[in-house]
Design an enzyme around this catalytic site. Structure first.
Site, mmCIF file in Angstrom:
data_model
loop_
_atom_site.group_PDB
_atom_site.id
_atom_site.type_symbol
_atom_site.label_atom_id
_atom_site.label_comp_id
_atom_site.label_asym_id
_atom_site.label_seq_id
_atom_site.Cartn_x
_atom_site.Cartn_y
_atom_site.Cartn_z
ATOM 1 N N CYS A 65 -61.936 107.744 92.846
ATOM 2 C CA CYS A 65 -61.428 108.534 92.067
ATOM 3 C C CYS A 65 -61.516 110.164 92.244
ATOM 4 O O CYS A 65 -59.668 110.628 91.395
ATOM 5 C CB CYS A 65 -61.756 108.892 90.750
ATOM 6 S SG CYS A 65 -63.874 109.478 90.805
ATOM 7 N N CYS A 68 -65.339 114.252 92.401
ATOM 8 C CA CYS A 68 -66.312 114.487 92.865
ATOM 9 C C CYS A 68 -66.331 115.828 93.704
ATOM 10 O O CYS A 68 -66.873 116.156 95.078
ATOM 11 C CB CYS A 68 -67.833 113.819 93.074
ATOM 12 S SG CYS A 68 -67.216 112.618 94.367
ATOM 13 N N VAL A 277 -71.817 108.369 110.238
ATOM 14 C CA VAL A 277 -71.230 109.482 110.495
ATOM 15 C C VAL A 277 -70.478 110.194 108.975
ATOM 16 O O VAL A 277 -71.161 110.655 108.902
ATOM 17 C CB VAL A 277 -70.039 108.789 111.334
ATOM 18 C CG1 VAL A 277 -69.188 110.620 111.341
ATOM 19 C CG2 VAL A 277 -70.843 108.784 112.611
ATOM 20 N N ASP A 378 -57.429 98.033 107.746
ATOM 21 C CA ASP A 378 -55.649 98.457 108.172
ATOM 22 C C ASP A 378 -56.117 98.509 110.071
ATOM 23 O O ASP A 378 -55.013 98.862 110.134
ATOM 24 C CB ASP A 378 -55.464 100.162 107.304
ATOM 25 C CG ASP A 378 -55.495 99.858 105.588
ATOM 26 O OD1 ASP A 378 -55.443 98.475 105.505
ATOM 27 O OD2 ASP A 378 -56.159 100.097 104.794
ATOM 28 N N LEU A 422 -71.158 102.345 120.249
ATOM 29 C CA LEU A 422 -69.930 102.217 120.715
ATOM 30 C C LEU A 422 -69.800 103.155 121.011
ATOM 31 O O LEU A 422 -70.017 104.858 119.902
ATOM 32 C CB LEU A 422 -68.751 101.410 119.370
ATOM 33 C CG LEU A 422 -67.241 102.011 119.748
ATOM 34 C CD1 LEU A 422 -67.050 100.755 120.458
ATOM 35 C CD2 LEU A 422 -66.376 101.386 118.018
ATOM 36 N N LYS A 440 -49.028 97.100 105.935
ATOM 37 C CA LYS A 440 -50.110 97.166 105.366
ATOM 38 C C LYS A 440 -49.219 96.758 104.333
ATOM 39 O O LYS A 440 -48.716 97.794 103.272
ATOM 40 C CB LYS A 440 -51.020 98.082 104.508
ATOM 41 C CG LYS A 440 -52.167 98.263 103.738
ATOM 42 C CD LYS A 440 -52.560 100.269 103.743
ATOM 43 C CE LYS A 440 -53.735 99.666 102.643
ATOM 44 N NZ LYS A 440 -54.367 100.544 102.988
ATOM 45 N N GLN A 785 -65.319 108.308 70.873
ATOM 46 C CA GLN A 785 -64.255 108.417 69.605
ATOM 47 C C GLN A 785 -65.065 108.321 68.326
ATOM 48 O O GLN A 785 -64.317 108.674 66.788
ATOM 49 C CB GLN A 785 -62.858 107.502 69.360
ATOM 50 C CG GLN A 785 -62.497 107.391 71.019
ATOM 51 C CD GLN A 785 -61.338 106.313 71.073
ATOM 52 O OE1 GLN A 785 -62.042 105.890 72.917
ATOM 53 N NE2 GLN A 785 -60.245 106.629 70.490
ATOM 54 N N GLU A 820 -63.874 104.039 70.844
ATOM 55 C CA GLU A 820 -64.247 103.393 69.260
ATOM 56 C C GLU A 820 -65.288 102.726 68.825
ATOM 57 O O GLU A 820 -65.967 103.378 67.959
ATOM 58 C CB GLU A 820 -62.506 102.832 69.372
ATOM 59 C CG GLU A 820 -62.438 103.069 67.659
ATOM 60 C CD GLU A 820 -61.711 101.821 67.406
ATOM 61 O OE1 GLU A 820 -60.906 102.147 66.182
ATOM 62 O OE2 GLU A 820 -59.716 102.761 68.164
ATOM 63 N N ARG A 898 -52.072 93.922 64.446
ATOM 64 C CA ARG A 898 -51.449 94.588 64.860
ATOM 65 C C ARG A 898 -49.914 94.188 65.378
ATOM 66 O O ARG A 898 -48.435 94.483 65.382
ATOM 67 C CB ARG A 898 -51.407 96.338 65.871
ATOM 68 C CG ARG A 898 -50.699 97.359 65.244
ATOM 69 C CD ARG A 898 -51.327 98.868 66.339
ATOM 70 N NE ARG A 898 -52.087 99.083 65.014
ATOM 71 C CZ ARG A 898 -50.991 100.432 64.557
ATOM 72 N NH1 ARG A 898 -49.857 100.299 64.628
ATOM 73 N NH2 ARG A 898 -51.547 101.376 63.385
ATOM 74 N N GLU A 1279 -50.197 106.835 71.273
ATOM 75 C CA GLU A 1279 -49.603 105.484 71.256
ATOM 76 C C GLU A 1279 -48.698 104.840 71.551
ATOM 77 O O GLU A 1279 -48.161 104.316 72.574
ATOM 78 C CB GLU A 1279 -50.307 104.432 70.347
ATOM 79 C CG GLU A 1279 -52.181 104.586 70.038
ATOM 80 C CD GLU A 1279 -52.585 103.190 68.811
ATOM 81 O OE1 GLU A 1279 -53.203 102.608 69.242
ATOM 82 O OE2 GLU A 1279 -52.517 103.746 67.694
#
Length: 1347
Positions: A65, A68, A277, A378, A422, A440, A785, A820, A898, A1279
């Site tokens: 994400c 950090c 590594v 990959d 290796l 890919k 919330q 919530e 709703r 919303e």
């Protein structure tokens, strides 16, 4: 420094009592000497817990994400250069940082000192909403500028491949940072022959008032003024004699050898030691797969493993070369060598473009990628297809092996002996007659794990089209990377033409089979991809042979697009909003694009989130014990091993609850801790409290639970079969259904399934509970919330009155409804622990725990029968909704209500019946999520609307317009629509998007292209504003004026990035007639404003704004006499005069929405206070061979009344739209048939990334549309915009229709949401899909099920 001593002396002298060496590194210019470096500790934990630098955030612990992100700088002695790298601190081992300089967000600027331009521009460009991802984004951009002071937008895009944001929709971040690039703040000269508008005199004078931000206020960026590399570190780096390092921890020893011989000796001595590594694989295994590696070897500084050697036949890379470095070397080779030699390099580079994020590529080693032996690697297919040579070595010598299908001996196994390593990988030059391509396919383009990867290499006999050698390598089609040998052998000696293609496809379909239960699922799709990708390769090679003058079949023009390699467009955008009326005072900020009040603090890392509160003296950490079974009786819980774990203080189970174990937001149908039975995977059974997070989590894993399994109900279909529903079943009916269907010329039936969605707020759930030591008082810092609901449920669990519990919410790192009601699951347990031990207790859930236990958006299944006239007018609708509610009611009934209130979306249907069924299943209880059932209700409506259009063969846009509501019509729940702006939004959207021209262009494109198709769709939305539970439509505020004239304000709403506090300050500023700088909101807490409604339903600005207005009106009235008496005085004068006159300078305000109250029994009463409307038009391009799609453009027209703050409102529109884009096209939760969530982090669950935003995005706020029902004529905006992303879904469906027409298919077809690459590809029936028929349902157990 140590040049006169021997290594042996040094070792004995600097090793501390624990037998560890000193770790020396620098953080923000300050020297750190760590004598007890723990090999298990990450840099992130060290920064946050040891150094108190909390600007760097924890978002996922898996490098997915970017929250950090920090910059690492080191001096490379062999090149004598400084290297700056952006890395994920959550994966960087502390021990890997010897002689490294770390720069965090705090190190480059602060609000107190001075902001760095990178921090200032993201704040002023409105690129920070909740702010939790902001420090990571700032550091990615900062590192880019350190390496390239004048980047272009493509560089910026690449720098952000490893960063996610859930709030902004990315556009404002890119806009702010465009100002650093060579393209500047301009259009980039897009589509204008005569260059830039500013140079050719066509630029329109832009008034500052019409811009969301003013670039002239930006501090100039001067690259020469950057923080220098610490001089002491420079001399340490230059003067260091190489020596081995050793760091010992409780369980792990870290060994860093100083020579290749030493490395090989250690590997011989510890054959099972893992080599580290970048820690991008080992870090994940230790954290998520419970692996323990007692010895870690870190050879990353060894010259032999970092060398790059150019040979006669290729380039050899040391195994520890990072992917970024390998990419740079290969790019240089491509630029300098003859093109025919670099085709393998280009294939490697193509895979590297989409390989993880930059933060991972900067540290991950090429050798690690090979040795991990991932079946979906990959790069390995490219190395295999190219026949790369690997040098393996141990103490006894070296050997060279070729990378072929014999190298991988099994799932994540290679042919290396345990003591071998290796050493290097040799990538060959390509031959004159050799062509290489790499492919890919993944759910999301950027930073994603592959579904299928492939690399293909063909060599021809010179001057001919006869195949001399062919290698087809695939990842994702078996437990290892495989070569399609049988197919390749069959094609040797054949001419490259249609016959060869036919043979290849039928042979691949036989050779590349998959068990229908294969891990990863998508079996039909994966098998089809092997053929589709070969077809792309076939066409590409035909083109290249043709260019070389070989006589081959020509590629038909309509097939050329299948060979094009994807290159992202530089995004461009337009925002349109109404300027404030002439004559509005300059210091009246209502209606102006004011920056989010915390944006600057968020950009510097100084904004305090719950887990940033400094550690208390005697604080403890809690970890949850959760169920691994979806439905079972608990037979026994054994904590005997866990008790002996280091640091453990106590365990908590149901018997330890002092108050009531019954809990839940509305119905008390849940338990705080499971009592005898569990009803979902992730059901909280108990908790461990220990001295640190690591110790608590380790003890949790040692708890042994025995179950007696019961049959779970997982999917909606299973619940329907078992009639497992919660009561009541809701119905809304209006008109005469029977008569309606009789009147209809046509009747059609259909169904659609809408998948769930994970909230993925960047800040996971977190609670810190502090007992106050008397009268059972408890203070809680919570990311929620619903402060009041947290207060009442904690009090209930502790068996004390609510007046003893104070809940404080400063800000959340995102909420979206996920905080919530479900936050109390954690808060109650943490409060219990604090109460029992009388010590502060903290818990922040890891991302995988949060995703597992907290539930998300309800998956919906809709069945409909619709009657319509030949004109397209819909006259009758019978629709049933089934939602997967999970193992408790939570808010599911309100969500279903709703959905029913939005079952007709924006269309007038005279005769209608909607029914809603809540399915009781053994999944974690699903809950509120932005839109709250509305998007699911409207999605089903748009499904039948597009079916109607397709049945009649009319354009969908025409049928939608025909059925659109008119002013004064009434809804199925008998609410009259007044002040309706739908038609205005519709007309403006069509004209702004130039719909008619684009429709013609799309149709032309589709006639000219066989394998890529474009689609276009216009979708309206009408979203009702109010809590459907009428009593929640109330709010309070408390305003204090202090004698120095400063104002402190509290209200019932919480800040989660949506800018609520900013808007409230704007409101107070106008009513009190004082500048915003005098007003402060500290936090939301239960002891200032009681009994608050959750911050939800988009209504918080309406409700709290009116309460703030009420309180400020009272105070303004009290000050009026003093203003009258002293008209020339200042605000401070009037306040002091009032104070000395003993006037109360504190007021509480209150507001309730008038005239609400609906009854399902009589289908009467007002449900909503008003409606927010909008219309979006989107265009996409679909690759029919892979199912991938590009979002080309979106135009949104949104009615938000008179915007209180256009910058914030446009941010909400774009952010909501992007979240909807995720919901409808990308985000898929996979559950096993036994109810286990398989997607538990950003690695497997994909939210939209920077590259997913439409290349052209226009957002226009409707002009002159005041709303008399809310504060200062504004409208709710949180919303409503989300559903507009359905325009992308239906544009995709439009493109698929064009592809199906090529195969002779027409009329309605089912496309479930999300429109993933898999669903798109499978819907585009063609010659390749026919070769890969799916297995019969019921004949196998699928890997995942549609819940």
């Amino acid at each position: 420094m140590q040049s006169t001593r021997t290594v042996a002396d040094t070792e004995t002298e600097t090793r501390s009592g624990s037998g560890s060496d000193e770790l020396i590194f620098f953080v923000n210019g300050k020297k750190i000497v760590e004598r007890n470096a723990d090999p298990e500790m990450t840099l992130l934990t060290y920064l946050r817990r040891k150094l108190g630098l909390t600007g760097t955030k924890l978002g996922c612990s898996e490098g997915g994400c970017g929250a950090c992100t920090v910059m690492l700088s080191r001096y490379q002695t062999h090149t004598e250069q400084l290297v700056h790298l952006a890395v994920n601190a959550c994966l960087a081992p502390l021990c890997s940082l010897h002689l490294v300089a770390v720069t965090t967000v705090e190190g480059i600027g602060s609000v107190a000192r001075k902001l760095h331009p990178v921090q200032e521009r993201i704040a002023k460009a409105h690129g920070s909403q909740c702010g939790f991802c902001t420090p990571g984004v700032v550091m990615s951009m900062y590192t880019l500028l350190r390496n390239s002071p004048a980047p272009n937008m493509a560089d910026v895009g690449e720098a952000f491949h490893g960063n996610l944001c859930r709030c902004t929709g990315y556009r404002p971040i890119l806009e702010g940072y465009r100002t650093f690039t060579t393209e500047g703040g301009c259009c980039g000269g897009r589509g204008r022959e005569s260059g830039c508008c500013l140079t050719n005199g066509s630029a329109q004078e832009v008034d500052d008032a019409d811009m969301l931000f003013n670039t002239t206020t930006f501090t100039t960026f001067d690259p020469t003024q950057e923080v220098i590399f610490p001089p002491e570190l420079m001399s340490l780096s230059k003067g260091q004699r190489s020596r081995s390092l050793c760091f010992r921890g409780d369980q792990v020893t870290w060994l860093q050898p100083d020579s290749l011989n030493e490395f090989l000796r250690l590997k011989w001595k510890h054959p099972n030691a893992r080599i580290v590594v970048g820690n991008t694989e080992v870090g994940i295994e230790v954290k998520f797969k419970n692996m323990v590696y007692p010895v870690l070897l870190s050879p990353s500084s060894l010259p032999e493993l970092n060398s790059v050697i150019r040979c006669d036949d290729g380039i050899a890379f040391g195994a520890a070369c990072t992917l970024s470095h390998m990419g740079a070397v290969l790019r240089e080779a491509v630029d300098t060598l003859p093109p025919h030699q670099t085709r393998v390099f280009l294939a490697v580079l193509e895979q590297l473009r989409w390989f993880a994020g930059l933060q991972i590529r900067n540290v991950a080693a090429v050798g690690g990628n090979i040795m991990t032996a991932s079946p979906i690697s990959d790069l390995n297919p490219v190395f295999m297809a190219a026949g790369c040579r690997l040098t393996l070595t141990d103490r006894d010598g070296s050997r060279e092996v070729r990378m072929d299908d014999g190298f991988f001996s099994g799932y994540r196994k290679t042919t290396l002996r345990p003591q071998e390593v290796l050493l290097s990988v040799h990538i060959p030059y390509s031959k004159e007659t050799q062509f290489v391509s790499a492919f890919k396919q993944s759910p999301r383009r950027e930073d994603d794990i592959s579904i299928v990867t492939a690399a293909m290499s063909v060599t021809f006999i010179p001057g001919t089209d006869v195949v001399e050698d062919l290698r087809l390598s695939y990842g994702g089609m078996a437990a290892t990377t495989v070569l399609a040998k049988e197919t390749a052998n069959r094609l040797l000696g054949r001419s490259w033409g249609e016959e060869l293609l036919q043979e290849a496809c039928s042979s691949l379909a036989e050779e590349m089979t998959l068990d229908p239960s294969a891990p990863g699922g998508m079996v039909t799709y994966r098998r089809t991809l092997t053929l589709s990708l070969f077809y792309k390769f076939y066409l590409t090679v035909l083109q290249k042979l043709h260019l070389q003058g070989v006589r081959v079949e020509e590629v038909q023009t309509e097939c050329v697009s299948a060979t094009e390699v994807y290159h992202p467009d530089t995004p461009s955008s337009v925002q349109v909003f109404q300027a404030v009326p002439e004559g509005q005072r300059q210091d009246d900020v209502v209606g102006r694009p004011m920056m989010h009040l915390s944006a600057m603090k968020q950009a510097t890392g100084e904004a305090v989130y719950c887990d940033d509160v400094p550690l208390y003296e005697n604080e403890l950490y809690l970890s949850l014990i959760t169920s691994s079974k979806a439905h079972a009786r608990i037979l026994s819980v054994d904590v005997s091993v866990a008790e002996r774990s280091p640091g453990v203080v106590c365990f908590l189970f149901a018997d330890d609850i002092p108050g009531s174990n019954a809990t839940g937001p509305i119905e008390y149908d849940e338990t705080v801790l499971a009592d005898g039975q569990v009803t979902c995977v992730g059901h909280i059974i108990g908790a461990v409290v220990a001295d640190t997070q690591l110790h608590a989590q380790r003890a949790t894993k040692a708890v042994k639970i025995e179950y007696e399994e019961l049959q779970p109900i997982v999917t909606i279909q299973e619940a329907i079969a078992a009639q497992s529903f919660y009561q009541p079943i809701r119905t809304i009916q209006k008109g005469d259904l029977e008569a309606g269907f009789k009147q209809a010329d046509h009747i059609l039936e259909g169904e659609i399934h809408i998948g769930g969605q994970e909230h993925f707020y960047l800040e996971t759930n977190v609670t810190l509970a502090v007992p106050r030591g008397e009268d059972g008082e408890m203070e809680l810092f919570v990311s929620t919330q619903s402060a009041s609901k947290t207060q009442s449920l904690v009090a209930k669990a502790l068996g004390i009155p609510a007046n003893r519990v104070v809940v404080r919410v400063k800000r959340m790192g995102g909420g979206f409804g996920g905080k919530e009601s479900r936050t109390t699951m954690l808060s109650t347990v943490v409060a219990m622990a604090a109460d029992k031990l009388k010590r502060p207790v903290r818990c922040m859930l890891d991302r995988d725990e949060d995703m597992l236990i907290t539930g998300g958006r309800h998956p919906f299944y809709g069945k409909y029968k619709v009657g319509f006239l030949s004109s397209g007018k819909v006259v009758a609708l019978d629709v049933s909704y089934y939602s997967n509610a999970g193992n408790s009611m939570d808010l599911s009934l309100s969500i279903m209500e709703r959905a029913l209130f939005h079952m007709e979306n924006s269309y007038s249907v005279a005769n209608v019946r909607g029914r809603g069924f809540l399915c009781r299943t053994n999944l974690p209880s699903n809950t509120a999520f932005r839109g709250f059932g509305g998007p699911q209700g409207m999605m089903v409506a748009e499904s039948w609307m597009s079916d109607v259009a397709q049945t009649l063969g009319r354009s969908a846009e025409e049928v939608r317009r025909l059925n659109l509501y008119m002013e004064g019509e009434s809804t199925p729940y008998n609410q009259i629509l007044d002040r309706l702006t739908l038609d205005r939004c519709w007309d403006e959207c069509l004209s702004r998007s130039e719909y008619q021209q684009r429709r013609a262009a799309v149709d032309l494109y589709n006639r000219q292209n066989r394998w890529t198709k474009r689609g276009l769709a216009v979708i309206p939305t009408k979203f009702g504003i109010s809590f459907t539970a009428a009593f929640l439509n109330q709010a309070g505020a408390l305003v204090h004026i202090y004698t120095d004239g400063s104002v402190l304000m509290a209200h019932g709403g919480t800040e989660m990035g949506q800018g609520l506090h900013t808007k409230m300050v704007q409101v107070a500023s106008r009513v009190l007639d004082v500048p915003c700088s005098k007003i402060h909101i500290s936090e939301t807490s239960t002891n200032t404003v009681p009994n608050t409604s959750p911050t939800a339903a988009s209504a918080s600005s309406d409700l709290n704004g009116a309460a703030v207005q009420n309180a400020c009106d009272i105070l303004a009235k009290r000050l009026e006499p003093y203003k009258t008496k002293n008209p020339k005085g200042s605000w401070e004068d009037w306040v002091k005069a009032a104070y000395f006159d003993c006037v109360n300078l504190s007021a509480n305000g209150f507001y309730k929405t008038p005239d609400l109250g609906y009854s399902f029994d009589s289908n009467s009463g007002r449900v909503f206070n008003y409606f927010s409307n909008g219309v979006a038009c989107s265009e996409v391009e679909v690759d029919c061979l892979t199912g991938a799609h590009k979002n080309l453009s979106t135009t949104i027209v949104m009615d938000v009344g008179h915007s209180l703050n256009p910058a914030i409102d446009i941010g909400q529109v774009e952010g909501g739209f992007m979240q909807g884009l995720g919901l409808f096209t990308l985000e898929e939760l996979h559950y096993s048939p036994r109810g286990v969530l398989l997607t538990r982090g950003p690695g497997s669950y994909k939210i939209p990334a920077f590259g997913d935003i439409p290349a052209r995005l226009t957002v226009s706020l409707l002009r002159d549309a005041p709303n008399d029902k809310a504060i200062f004529a504004s409208k709710a905006v949180g919303e409503p915009p989300l559903f507009l992303a359905a325009s992308v879904f239906y544009a995709i469906k439009d493109a698929i229709s064009a592809a199906r027409a090529e195969s002779g298919l027409s009329g309605p077809f089912r496309l479930d949401s999300p429109a993933s690459a898999e669903r798109i590809r499978n819907a585009c029936n063609d010659r390749f899909t026919k070769l890969c028929p799916p297995a019969e349902p019921g004949t196998f157990i699928p890997w995942s099920v549609q819940v």
